[in-house]
Motif scaffolding. Structure first.
Motif, PDB file in Angstrom:
ATOM      1  N   GLN A  20       0.826  -1.210   0.000  1.00 14.24           N
ATOM      2  CA  GLN A  20       0.000   0.000   0.000  1.00 14.24           C
ATOM      3  C   GLN A  20       0.860   1.260   0.000  1.00 14.24           C
ATOM      4  OE1 GLN A  20      -3.521   0.057  -0.294  1.00 14.24           O
ATOM      5  NE2 GLN A  20      -2.821   2.074  -0.924  1.00 14.24           N
ATOM      6  N   ALA A  23       2.103   1.700  -3.480  1.00 13.24           N
ATOM      7  CA  ALA A  23       0.994   2.118  -4.346  1.00 13.24           C
ATOM      8  C   ALA A  23       0.655   3.592  -4.165  1.00 13.24           C
ATOM      9  CB  ALA A  23      -0.236   1.261  -4.067  1.00 13.24           C
ATOM     10  N   ASP A  29       1.632   3.215 -10.736  1.00 12.26           N
ATOM     11  CA  ASP A  29       0.291   3.003 -11.275  1.00 12.26           C
ATOM     12  C   ASP A  29      -0.439   1.884 -10.549  1.00 12.26           C
ATOM     13  OD1 ASP A  29      -1.828   3.446 -13.136  1.00 12.26           O
ATOM     14  OD2 ASP A  29      -1.131   1.721 -14.292  1.00 12.26           O
ATOM     15  N   LYS A  30       0.210   0.754 -10.366  1.00 15.09           N
ATOM     16  CA  LYS A  30      -0.394  -0.396  -9.692  1.00 15.09           C
ATOM     17  C   LYS A  30       0.689  -1.181  -8.961  1.00 15.09           C
ATOM     18  CE  LYS A  30      -3.951  -1.382 -13.144  1.00 15.09           C
ATOM     19  NZ  LYS A  30      -5.182  -1.037 -12.565  1.00 15.09           N
ATOM     20  N   TYR A  32       1.088  -5.235  -7.397  1.00 16.21           N
ATOM     21  CA  TYR A  32       0.524  -6.568  -7.263  1.00 16.21           C
ATOM     22  C   TYR A  32       1.339  -7.353  -6.256  1.00 16.21           C
ATOM     23  CZ  TYR A  32      -1.733  -5.510 -11.732  1.00 16.21           C
ATOM     24  OH  TYR A  32      -2.470  -4.929 -12.727  1.00 16.21           O
TER      25      TYR A  32
END
Length: 91
Positions: A20, A23, A29-30, A32
């Motif tokens: 987090q 992010a 952007d993302k 995972y």
């Protein structure tokens, strides 16, 4: 736009918080979480190469829980939608 894929090793007990925090960084952007050789994969989208250095070295590498990063800069992107569109021209 320059795209980079950043592979991140993180402390196992901090993976959700680390993901987090990464992010939330500008330019990311993302993120995972994944199984395999790395704990997290971050997709970075910025305007120039200098910004990649900023995001990775002054951002991601400073996040608590990050132990190692490996950065790959993308040259070109491909998707199934692009391929399908190319074959549908003229039909």
């Amino acid at each position: 736009m320059i795209n980079a894929i950043v592979l991140i090793d993180a402390e196992a007990h901090r993976i959700p918080e680390t993901a987090q925090a990464v992010a939330d960084l500008a330019g990311v952007d993302k993120v995972y979480s994944c199984a395999g050789d790395v704990d997290l994969v971050a997709l970075v989208r910025v305007r120039d190469h200098e910004q990649i250095a900023e995001v990775v070295t002054r951002g991601i590498n400073k996040v608590e829980g990050v132990t190692k990063t490996v950065t790959h800069i993308a040259f070109q992107s491909y998707s199934s939608a692009d391929v399908d569109a190319g074959f549908s021209i003229g039909s």
